[in-house]
Scaffold this motif. Structure first.
Motif, PDB file in Angstrom:
ATOM      1  N   ARG A  24       0.865  -1.174   0.000  1.00 50.72           N
ATOM      2  CA  ARG A  24       0.000   0.000   0.000  1.00 50.72           C
ATOM      3  C   ARG A  24       0.901   1.223   0.000  1.00 50.72           C
ATOM      4  O   ARG A  24       1.596   1.483   0.961  1.00 50.72           O
ATOM      5  CB  ARG A  24      -0.887   0.000   1.241  1.00 50.72           C
ATOM      6  CG  ARG A  24      -2.053   0.934   1.149  1.00 50.72           C
ATOM      7  CD  ARG A  24      -2.961   0.837   2.356  1.00 50.72           C
ATOM      8  NE  ARG A  24      -3.174   2.208   2.819  1.00 50.72           N
ATOM      9  CZ  ARG A  24      -2.766   2.678   3.976  1.00 50.72           C
ATOM     10  NH1 ARG A  24      -2.141   1.901   4.819  1.00 50.72           N
ATOM     11  NH2 ARG A  24      -2.992   3.914   4.306  1.00 50.72           N
ATOM     12  N   GLY A  25       0.973   1.941  -1.101  1.00 51.47           N
ATOM     13  CA  GLY A  25       1.826   3.112  -1.193  1.00 51.47           C
ATOM     14  C   GLY A  25       3.073   2.848  -2.027  1.00 51.47           C
ATOM     15  O   GLY A  25       3.094   1.951  -2.860  1.00 51.47           O
ATOM     16  N   ALA A  49       2.700   5.694   2.618  1.00 48.45           N
ATOM     17  CA  ALA A  49       1.323   5.316   2.282  1.00 48.45           C
ATOM     18  C   ALA A  49       0.411   6.467   2.670  1.00 48.45           C
ATOM     19  O   ALA A  49      -0.169   6.478   3.745  1.00 48.45           O
ATOM     20  CB  ALA A  49       0.931   4.034   2.997  1.00 48.45           C
ATOM     21  N   LYS A  50       0.330   7.458   1.794  1.00 52.73           N
ATOM     22  CA  LYS A  50      -0.481   8.647   2.034  1.00 52.73           C
ATOM     23  C   LYS A  50      -1.284   8.946   0.780  1.00 52.73           C
ATOM     24  O   LYS A  50      -1.297   8.150  -0.161  1.00 52.73           O
ATOM     25  CB  LYS A  50       0.421   9.848   2.365  1.00 52.73           C
ATOM     26  CG  LYS A  50       1.288   9.674   3.589  1.00 52.73           C
ATOM     27  CD  LYS A  50       2.148  10.895   3.785  1.00 52.73           C
ATOM     28  CE  LYS A  50       3.071  10.733   4.967  1.00 52.73           C
ATOM     29  NZ  LYS A  50       3.949  11.885   5.142  1.00 52.73           N
ATOM     30  N   ARG A  52      -2.084  11.108  -2.724  1.00 50.77           N
ATOM     31  CA  ARG A  52      -1.180  11.388  -3.840  1.00 50.77           C
ATOM     32  C   ARG A  52      -0.348  12.647  -3.590  1.00 50.77           C
ATOM     33  O   ARG A  52       0.861  12.666  -3.769  1.00 50.77           O
ATOM     34  CB  ARG A  52      -1.982  11.555  -5.122  1.00 50.77           C
ATOM     35  CG  ARG A  52      -1.145  11.854  -6.341  1.00 50.77           C
ATOM     36  CD  ARG A  52      -2.017  12.133  -7.533  1.00 50.77           C
ATOM     37  NE  ARG A  52      -2.929  11.054  -7.805  1.00 50.77           N
ATOM     38  CZ  ARG A  52      -2.668  10.043  -8.621  1.00 50.77           C
ATOM     39  NH1 ARG A  52      -1.499   9.972  -9.218  1.00 50.77           N
ATOM     40  NH2 ARG A  52      -3.544   9.098  -8.836  1.00 50.77           N
ATOM     41  N   THR A  55       2.116  12.133  -0.674  1.00 48.07           N
ATOM     42  CA  THR A  55       3.203  11.246  -1.096  1.00 48.07           C
ATOM     43  C   THR A  55       4.203  12.010  -1.951  1.00 48.07           C
ATOM     44  O   THR A  55       5.415  11.867  -1.772  1.00 48.07           O
ATOM     45  CB  THR A  55       2.647  10.047  -1.876  1.00 48.07           C
ATOM     46  OG1 THR A  55       1.763   9.328  -1.033  1.00 48.07           O
ATOM     47  CG2 THR A  55       3.755   9.130  -2.341  1.00 48.07           C
ATOM     48  N   ILE A  84       1.204   5.304  -7.758  1.00 52.15           N
ATOM     49  CA  ILE A  84      -0.063   5.496  -7.053  1.00 52.15           C
ATOM     50  C   ILE A  84      -1.231   5.373  -8.022  1.00 52.15           C
ATOM     51  O   ILE A  84      -2.268   4.797  -7.694  1.00 52.15           O
ATOM     52  CB  ILE A  84      -0.070   6.854  -6.331  1.00 52.15           C
ATOM     53  CG1 ILE A  84       0.900   6.792  -5.156  1.00 52.15           C
ATOM     54  CG2 ILE A  84      -1.461   7.212  -5.830  1.00 52.15           C
ATOM     55  CD1 ILE A  84       1.097   8.090  -4.463  1.00 52.15           C
TER      56      ILE A  84
END
Length: 106
Positions: A24-25, A49-50, A52, A55, A84
């Motif tokens: 994830r990410g 993992a944030k 867009r 990140t 992403i």
């Protein structure tokens, strides 16, 4: 970058940045210059993992603000954004009903 160029080569440069997908990410891996002859100890790995935008900001800060390889900032942010995008679920659109004379013929 998957480009055969000295600038993007991880073998030719003592410092390199790799951005890959995580569960994830995205995973950002940087190489330590002083541990180059010990591959197991030479990498710093960070999973982001944030959203867009967050990140992109985190990747830019990891690379440019720390003066690691500021010339790779734009390429790293673009690669993180592409990863992403590939992790987003595909939207399923309902097929539109045919209209008009030709639709009634078939």
């Amino acid at each position: 970058m998957n480009v055969n160029s000295f600038k993007y080569s991880g073998l030719a440069n003592p410092k390199s940045v790799a951005i890959t997908s995580a569960a994830r990410g995205v995973r950002v891996v940087t190489q330590k210059k002083d541990k180059q002859s010990y591959p197991a100890k030479s990498a710093n790995s960070t999973v982001i993992a944030k959203t867009r935008r967050a990140t992109a900001k985190s990747v830019a800060n990891l690379i440019a603000k720390s003066r690691y390889r500021p010339d790779l900032r734009a390429a790293a942010v673009a690669r993180a954004s592409a990863i992403i995008s590939s992790q987003q679920p595909k939207k399923v659109h309902a097929k539109r009903e045919s209209k008009g004379r030709r639709a009634t013929k078939a």
